[in-house]
Design a protein around this motif. Structure first.
Motif, PDB file in Angstrom:
ATOM      1  N   LEU A 267       0.835  -1.195   0.000  1.00  0.00           N
ATOM      2  CA  LEU A 267       0.000   0.000   0.000  1.00  0.00           C
ATOM      3  C   LEU A 267       0.872   1.249   0.000  1.00  0.00           C
ATOM      4  CD1 LEU A 267      -2.594  -1.126   2.691  1.00  0.00           C
ATOM      5  CD2 LEU A 267      -2.925  -1.088   0.219  1.00  0.00           C
ATOM      6  N   VAL A 268       0.445   2.259  -0.731  1.00  0.00           N
ATOM      7  CA  VAL A 268       1.194   3.512  -0.821  1.00  0.00           C
ATOM      8  C   VAL A 268       0.269   4.668  -0.457  1.00  0.00           C
ATOM      9  CG1 VAL A 268       2.509   5.033  -2.348  1.00  0.00           C
ATOM     10  CG2 VAL A 268       2.673   2.561  -2.627  1.00  0.00           C
ATOM     11  N   ARG A 274      -6.243   4.746   8.895  1.00  0.00           N
ATOM     12  CA  ARG A 274      -7.189   3.907   8.171  1.00  0.00           C
ATOM     13  C   ARG A 274      -6.826   2.422   8.239  1.00  0.00           C
ATOM     14  NH1 ARG A 274      -6.962   5.605   2.379  1.00  0.00           N
ATOM     15  NH2 ARG A 274      -8.572   4.009   2.181  1.00  0.00           N
ATOM     16  N   LEU A 275      -5.735   2.095   8.920  1.00  0.00           N
ATOM     17  CA  LEU A 275      -5.276   0.715   8.976  1.00  0.00           C
ATOM     18  C   LEU A 275      -5.610   0.098  10.323  1.00  0.00           C
ATOM     19  CD1 LEU A 275      -1.750   1.084   7.321  1.00  0.00           C
ATOM     20  CD2 LEU A 275      -3.921   0.496   6.233  1.00  0.00           C
ATOM     21  N   ARG A 287      -6.659  -4.569   7.746  1.00  0.00           N
ATOM     22  CA  ARG A 287      -7.898  -3.977   7.246  1.00  0.00           C
ATOM     23  C   ARG A 287      -7.661  -2.520   6.881  1.00  0.00           C
ATOM     24  NH1 ARG A 287     -11.822  -0.738   9.518  1.00  0.00           N
ATOM     25  NH2 ARG A 287     -13.862  -0.811   8.485  1.00  0.00           N
ATOM     26  N   VAL A 288      -8.116  -2.122   5.700  1.00  0.00           N
ATOM     27  CA  VAL A 288      -7.988  -0.752   5.238  1.00  0.00           C
ATOM     28  C   VAL A 288      -9.381  -0.128   5.223  1.00  0.00           C
ATOM     29  CG1 VAL A 288      -7.159   0.769   3.410  1.00  0.00           C
ATOM     30  CG2 VAL A 288      -6.032  -1.425   3.801  1.00  0.00           C
ATOM     31  N   ALA A 289      -9.605   0.849   6.099  1.00  0.00           N
ATOM     32  CA  ALA A 289     -10.911   1.502   6.174  1.00  0.00           C
ATOM     33  C   ALA A 289     -11.110   2.397   4.949  1.00  0.00           C
ATOM     34  CB  ALA A 289     -11.008   2.327   7.447  1.00  0.00           C
ATOM     35  N   PRO A 290     -12.337   2.507   4.457  1.00  0.00           N
ATOM     36  CA  PRO A 290     -12.586   3.369   3.294  1.00  0.00           C
ATOM     37  C   PRO A 290     -12.404   4.841   3.659  1.00  0.00           C
ATOM     38  CG  PRO A 290     -14.650   2.580   4.220  1.00  0.00           C
ATOM     39  CD  PRO A 290     -13.554   1.847   4.941  1.00  0.00           C
ATOM     40  N   VAL A 468      -7.229  12.921  -1.017  1.00  0.00           N
ATOM     41  CA  VAL A 468      -8.527  12.300  -1.318  1.00  0.00           C
ATOM     42  C   VAL A 468      -8.743  11.039  -0.486  1.00  0.00           C
ATOM     43  CG1 VAL A 468      -9.845  11.116  -3.112  1.00  0.00           C
ATOM     44  CG2 VAL A 468      -8.670  13.261  -3.643  1.00  0.00           C
ATOM     45  N   ASP A 469      -7.723  10.210  -0.373  1.00  0.00           N
ATOM     46  CA  ASP A 469      -7.875   8.925   0.303  1.00  0.00           C
ATOM     47  C   ASP A 469      -7.827   9.028   1.826  1.00  0.00           C
ATOM     48  OD1 ASP A 469      -8.148   7.593  -2.076  1.00  0.00           O
ATOM     49  OD2 ASP A 469      -6.039   7.033  -2.225  1.00  0.00           O
TER      50      ASP A 469
END
Length: 494
Positions: A267-268, A274-275, A287-290, A468-469
């Protein structure tokens, strides 16, 4: 996305630092020894002295005891929050974490006030604690600047050994070499399987494609590479040829030797907020939260945008008038410039700015296309002949952007977000670049506080996608605070 061209001096930094692997006398990962005493002293005195003076002036019965109590509470909160840990000292955390700690201090002292019956006026007591917040922030800024300067000289860094298949290892090395806002310097690489390495980092060892028959084959090779290059950390880029049981044996060997290991999940630019690590049937799962797209934070952002824009227009009305008169006196034409831009989800809107160029600037743009100094879709020139004398000052101070407060008030833009692109730029966007249009564009953002026009196109897109992310309301507040410094500094504004 287009191929990323990494700055040559940063790539050279990793290759050059790798040659220092044979210098075991001094651990490059050690930070300056004065960081801890400076942080503790600043926190203790920053709370004790103001509280003592204010309580003495208020004729409190025990001002010294109150001062010492406040200082111990402040340093205690910092210690409980692990702000004095070696891995944290000198690192950039922004202002918001310090404010959070300070609010905890207020709560602790409020309870102590009730228990002890202390009766100093509340506003006076609160004002006495404010210097503690400011002094702690100032101390963090001082150590951060010192640490950043040290890392530019390859000091106070962690020596990293990268393990992985050649392509995966090259990706990790190139990404770390392209940035200087981290403590990692790659001093060696252990490729898994055949394949050439073009990064210039020394190959410390090479693992076979298949798991060796001897159970300690990989472990011995990795431990030997760590010892020969004096690595502080082993960074693994997992792949088909290194994973599962093979990786577990390497982890055992490194941990038994007292060494640290980290795994790059592929992941970058994903915020750690979010992790989340989970376990499922013995498997370690990440787990990567939206990204945040609805809820309380989005409501707060909208409120901040509208209220901030309205207040800004009222407060800055005299400045608007002065700029208006200066533009009209400096060159012929209107004081305001309107331009069609692309907003959220590709919706077009008219963006307002103060005019900084001659009236026929758009018609003359094609004549200057060969002089474009940006490597991507944006057009930028340091000495654009179309810019007026007044316009040069406005650009240097970013005051030409102030009319965009009208766009924020109308809901076309936000105070913080990616810069709104031109339609002809969006027409050339690929799938990755189009993602920056999933949020409202902003007056300021990561682009503005990270170098503005000095950034390459790839760096600009990378920052926009990072925003954005990983957007959050607190990150917006932090960006707005850092924007003031970027405007004063003026770097990249032309």
């Amino acid at each position: 996305m287009r191929h990323v061209h990494f700055p040559a001096q940063r790539v050279a930094r990793t290759a050059a630092d790798s040659s220092r692997a044979a210098l075991p006398a001094r651990r490059l990962g050690d930070k300056a020894r004065w960081y801890l005493p400076a942080a503790v002293s600043a926190d203790f005195l920053g709370a004790a002295v103001p509280v003592g003076l204010v309580f003495e002036a208020a004729q409190q019965v025990r001002p010294v005891y109150c001062a010492v109590g406040a200082a111990l509470a402040w340093t205690g909160v910092q210690a409980m929050r692990r702000r004095y840990a070696s891995r944290v000292l000198g690192e950039s955390r922004g202002v918001l974490p310090v404010v959070h700690d300070w609010l905890i201090l207020i709560g602790v002292l409020a309870v102590a006030r009730v228990v002890t019956g202390e009766n100093t006026p509340r506003l006076s007591a609160l004002g006495a604690l404010l210097p503690a917040l400011l002094i702690t922030v100032a101390c963090h800024k001082l150590t951060y600047r010192h640490l950043s300067a040290a890392r530019r000289e390859a000091h106070a860094v962690s020596r990293v050994l990268v393990i992985g298949e050649p392509d995966a290892a090259e990706t990790v090395i190139a990404h770390l070499a392209a940035r200087t806002d981290h403590p990692y310097v790659v001093v060696g690489v252990v490729p898994v399987g055949a394949g050439s390495m073009v990064s210039g980092v020394p190959v410390a060892a090479r693992l076979d494609t298949d798991m060796p028959q001897a159970p300690h084959g990989d472990s011995a090779a990795v431990l030997g590479a760590v010892a020969s290059h004096h690595a502080d950390l082993v960074l693994v880029a997992p792949g088909v040829r290194i994973g599962g049981e093979r990786l577990r044996r390497v982890v055992w060997a490194l941990h038994d030797a007292g060494l640290e290991l980290a795994v790059f999940p592929g992941l970058v630019e994903v915020s750690v907020k979010r992790l989340e690590t989970l376990t499922a049937g013995g498997l370690a799962v990440l787990r990567v939260a939206p990204p945040v797209s609805r809820g309380v934070q989005t409501v707060l952002k909208s409120v901040l945008d509208r209220v901030g824009a309205a207040l800004g227009l009222v407060v800055l009305a005299p400045l608007f008038l002065a700029i208006f008169l200066g533009i009209r006196a400096g060159s012929r034409g209107p004081a305001f410039y309107r331009q069609r831009r692309i907003g959220r989800d590709g919706a077009p809107f008219v963006m307002w700015k103060f005019r900084t160029m001659v009236v026929d600037a758009d018609a003359r743009k094609s004549e200057l296309s060969a002089a474009n100094e940006n490597d991507g879709l944006m057009f930028k020139m340091r000495r654009d002949p179309r810019v007026t004398r007044v316009g040069r000052l406005l650009r240097r101070t970013s005051m030409d952007e102030l009319p965009q407060l009208f766009n924020v008030l109308a809901g076309h833009m936000s105070l913080v977000g990616p810069r709104p692109p031109l339609p002809e730029e969006v027409a050339q966007y690929d799938e990755v670049e189009l993602r920056r249009l999933t949020v409202r564009p902003g007056m300021t953002g990561l682009w503005q506080i990270s170098g503005r026009s000095d950034l390459s196109w790839d760096e600009t897109i990378q920052l926009d996608l990072q925003y954005v992310d990983n957007w959050s309301f607190t990150s917006d507040v932090d960006v707005m605070g850092r924007t003031l410094r970027a405007v004063v500094d003026g770097r990249g504004a032309y």
